[in-house]
Motif scaffolding. Sequence first.
Motif, short mmCIF file in Angstrom:
data_model
loop_
_atom_site.label_atom_id
_atom_site.label_comp_id
_atom_site.label_asym_id
_atom_site.label_seq_id
_atom_site.Cartn_x
_atom_site.Cartn_y
_atom_site.Cartn_z
N TYR A 1 0.91 -1.46 0.48
CA TYR A 1 -0.20 -0.34 -0.23
C TYR A 1 0.61 1.06 0.10
O TYR A 1 0.47 2.30 -0.51
CB TYR A 1 -0.98 0.08 1.34
N LYS A 2 2.10 1.25 0.56
CA LYS A 2 2.95 2.25 1.09
C LYS A 2 3.60 2.75 -0.44
O LYS A 2 3.69 4.04 -0.64
CB LYS A 2 3.85 2.35 1.64
N LEU A 3 3.92 1.77 -1.25
CA LEU A 3 4.04 1.22 -2.90
C LEU A 3 3.67 2.56 -3.24
O LEU A 3 3.62 3.58 -4.39
CB LEU A 3 4.89 0.19 -2.57
N ALA A 4 2.19 2.36 -3.44
CA ALA A 4 1.08 2.40 -4.47
C ALA A 4 1.00 4.03 -4.03
O ALA A 4 0.48 5.00 -4.79
CB ALA A 4 -0.34 1.40 -3.98
N GLN A 5 0.94 4.11 -2.89
CA GLN A 5 0.55 5.78 -1.91
C GLN A 5 1.86 6.28 -2.83
O GLN A 5 1.35 7.17 -3.61
CB GLN A 5 0.58 5.20 -0.92
N ALA A 6 2.92 5.54 -3.16
CA ALA A 6 4.35 6.48 -3.60
C ALA A 6 4.14 7.13 -5.26
O ALA A 6 3.83 7.85 -5.95
CB ALA A 6 5.50 6.16 -3.53
N LEU A 7 3.44 5.85 -5.84
CA LEU A 7 3.10 5.58 -7.48
C LEU A 7 2.03 6.88 -7.12
O LEU A 7 1.96 7.49 -8.41
CB LEU A 7 2.35 4.88 -7.77
N TYR A 8 1.06 6.56 -6.58
CA TYR A 8 -0.23 7.95 -6.79
C TYR A 8 0.25 9.55 -6.90
O TYR A 8 0.02 9.89 -7.65
CB TYR A 8 -1.33 7.54 -6.42
N GLU A 9 1.67 9.40 -5.78
CA GLU A 9 1.55 11.23 -5.88
C GLU A 9 1.94 11.42 -6.77
O GLU A 9 2.44 12.68 -7.36
CB GLU A 9 2.24 10.50 -4.60
N ARG A 10 3.14 10.54 -7.85
CA ARG A 10 3.94 10.70 -8.55
C ARG A 10 3.20 11.20 -9.94
O ARG A 10 3.53 11.73 -10.43
CB ARG A 10 5.49 9.85 -8.51
N ALA A 11 2.11 9.80 -9.43
CA ALA A 11 0.59 10.23 -10.35
C ALA A 11 0.24 11.46 -10.58
O ALA A 11 -0.94 12.22 -11.47
CB ALA A 11 0.05 9.29 -10.85
N GLY A 12 -0.18 12.75 -9.81
CA GLY A 12 -0.72 13.12 -8.89
C GLY A 12 -2.00 13.05 -8.71
O GLY A 12 -2.66 14.21 -9.04
N ARG A 13 -2.17 11.73 -8.20
CA ARG A 13 -3.40 11.64 -8.05
C ARG A 13 -3.35 10.69 -6.68
O ARG A 13 -3.73 9.93 -6.66
CB ARG A 13 -3.90 10.47 -8.90
N PRO A 14 -3.20 11.01 -5.77
CA PRO A 14 -2.41 10.96 -4.16
C PRO A 14 -4.18 10.21 -3.46
O PRO A 14 -3.99 9.48 -2.56
CB PRO A 14 -2.18 11.97 -3.11
N GLU A 15 -5.20 11.40 -4.05
CA GLU A 15 -6.86 10.11 -3.16
C GLU A 15 -6.91 9.10 -3.77
O GLU A 15 -7.55 8.38 -3.44
CB GLU A 15 -7.54 11.29 -3.07
N ASP A 16 -6.36 8.15 -4.74
CA ASP A 16 -6.98 7.52 -5.65
C ASP A 16 -5.70 6.60 -4.80
O ASP A 16 -7.01 5.34 -5.43
CB ASP A 16 -6.37 7.05 -6.45
N VAL A 17 -5.62 6.64 -4.10
CA VAL A 17 -4.77 4.89 -3.62
C VAL A 17 -5.75 4.78 -2.10
O VAL A 17 -5.92 3.35 -1.84
CB VAL A 17 -3.36 5.63 -2.63
N ARG A 18 -6.72 5.56 -2.14
CA ARG A 18 -7.94 5.73 -0.73
C ARG A 18 -8.80 4.22 -1.00
O ARG A 18 -9.45 3.84 -0.69
CB ARG A 18 -8.04 6.60 0.10
N GLN A 19 -8.79 3.78 -2.52
CA GLN A 19 -9.85 2.84 -2.73
C GLN A 19 -9.27 1.31 -2.48
O GLN A 19 -10.58 -0.06 -3.14
CB GLN A 19 -9.88 3.43 -4.68
N HIS A 20 -8.05 1.31 -2.15
CA HIS A 20 -7.28 0.14 -2.02
C HIS A 20 -7.37 -0.36 -0.33
O HIS A 20 -6.60 -1.08 0.35
CB HIS A 20 -6.01 0.19 -2.34
N LEU A 21 -7.72 0.96 0.55
CA LEU A 21 -8.05 0.74 1.84
C LEU A 21 -8.61 -1.25 2.36
O LEU A 21 -8.07 -1.45 3.93
CB LEU A 21 -8.74 1.48 2.43
N ASP A 22 -9.65 -1.06 1.82
CA ASP A 22 -10.32 -2.53 2.16
C ASP A 22 -9.41 -3.21 1.92
O ASP A 22 -9.45 -4.42 3.15
CB ASP A 22 -12.19 -2.17 1.66
N LEU A 23 -8.68 -3.47 0.92
CA LEU A 23 -7.80 -4.73 0.92
C LEU A 23 -6.37 -4.39 2.11
O LEU A 23 -5.80 -5.75 2.56
CB LEU A 23 -6.90 -4.38 -0.38
N VAL A 24 -6.28 -3.82 2.57
CA VAL A 24 -5.45 -2.93 3.72
C VAL A 24 -6.19 -3.84 4.74
O VAL A 24 -5.06 -4.57 5.34
CB VAL A 24 -4.77 -1.46 4.11
N ALA A 25 -7.08 -3.65 5.17
CA ALA A 25 -7.81 -4.14 6.56
C ALA A 25 -7.66 -5.22 6.37
O ALA A 25 -7.24 -6.33 7.20
CB ALA A 25 -9.61 -3.32 7.16
#
Length: 626
Positions: free
Chosen positions: A55-79
């Motif tokens: 998740y933290k890797l995905a978060q960094a990639l989304y931030e570099r793509a200029g879409r930082p909020e999009d990573v939150r769609q994966h939080l259900d899998l994190v739980a």
Amino acid sequence: AHEAIAYAATRGVDVVVTDHHELPDTLPPARAIIDPHLLPADHPLAALPGVGVAYKLAQALYERAGRPEDVRQHLDLVALGIVADVAEQVGDTRYLLQLGLDALRETPRLGLRELMRLADINPAHLDEESIGFGLGPRLNALGRLADANVSVEFFTTDDLIRARTLASQLDSLNERRKLKCAQVLHAALAQLEADPTLLEHAALVLEGSWPAGVIGIVASRLVERFGRPTLLISTTGEVGRASARSVEGCHITDAIATQADLLLGFGGHAMAAGFGIPPENIPAFRRGISRAVSAQLGPARPVPPLDVAGWLRLDELSLDLVADLARLGPFGAGNPPLRLATRDLRITGPPRASKDGRHAWLLVAGDDDVEREVVWWQWDKERLPQGRFDLAYTLRVNDYRARRSLQIVWDDARPVVADAHVVGAARPQRRILDYRREPHPQTLLKPLLAQDDVAIWREGPRAAALPGAARGALSPAAALVIWTIPPGPDVLRAAIARVAPETLYLFAENPGLEDAAAFLRHLAGLAKYALSAHGGDVHLPTLAAAMAQRENLVLTGLEWLAARGSFRIAAVADDRAQLASGASPPDPEQAAHLGRVIQAALEESAAYRRHYRRTTDPAALLGEVY
């Protein structure tokens, strides 16, 4: 995979490694290695499990793509991952779980919503226990017994029928996983009974031709039973594949590392690990790992006291109290639920066992006669208090079928020594009469038909020729005749729990229908009858009894018939299915997939029936259920 990563680097391929296990002495030449063990021990991310690293890797990639909020769609899998991996809930791991639980309650993933339905989980009240006991085991069964890549489609499909099919497949695989775990556990205990010297070692090391996908689960159960690190080795191939589980105070991966020269590779963390080993090295490994474990734990380990947060009266327990305690959640490793206790109780009635016989509900009361029901998961009849006792428990909310009620969960009990009063009479001696190998079983059955208070359990296409009842119509009786071999130990356990007999008569009539073509042909006939005579309404437990199989298998069979264009499945709710005429276009690919699932399930039931017939000792056969 040092060699593969080095080769990729020579070809200009950047490799990023994400992991959460402890680091080896030498790291591979990857472009980047992301592992919380590279952080200081007090870092907020130091306890992050594998799903958190991803998740933290995905978060960094989304931030570099200029879409930082999009990573939150994966939080259900994190739980899901944090709870299923039993990660320590501290620092940012705990924070991510809190966010993830909120996301999981409103997940848009059809597969997860269908799996919640099958597991009787109300999404609005979902918590960490819903994952640990409901979703997690079903999801893990896929990787243990089948192709884990299917989970990608399960999490991403937007086709409701496909989501329902995959969820049903996971549920079926979980039942299969339970059977395999029971078989491996039985074999491991038999190994210890045959060679008690294995228990003289500080670490329990057992080997056998066991499915590697379930040995970690069984190792955990043996740790609970024997209180020592346990390492199970599957020797089904040329190389032994092992899973290890540990106890507090023993870093099992460090202990395994001392035997590295005997191994083909290993990895893990403090409480769990895996390794490969040539079978001929197992005796030397057993001696060496026991020395390493002894060095860590010392010669004697006192039994830790039970940690009780507070003593309450039964009349002080309420849903409001549970709500207050829940503010300290989510609970789990690193943040265990508060354990409470009540003094000087007595049991006021006979235990009420679950259908499968694994759990029991007991009524308890104190001197003020306030009475409460307590649930004892995985109960042990032999440990049932016979006089007054102090009870340790945890509190939960029971949300069964949208009705919220207080649930008191039995943790442990200790007798009140000053009171020698015994509640209730001694348990009657149970008898098992074994007629499984009799050449003329019908002649032995006739006198039983004439007896009073005898339940006769028979199922399958030939059941109508005999008096008796199917599983759902059984009622309490002094004796139970098992005429038809059940499809698995779970069905057997449920029938015995329903009848609660003092005497068991074992016969071994095979109901047939173990060939996929015969099974589906007979099921098609029953479905056609349901359409013509009952408007397509199907009661799944009754249909399962008519087929002498499990409910999830007959539902999969109906889905196969629908995929072949025989009819439509208009709805599935609780224990009923609604069939409808006017089929959708045939789906050959779906039918082929379901056919493979059906074949595997039929092979499982056939294997259990062979085991039921061949096991020489009926007490060993019934040890887990009677």
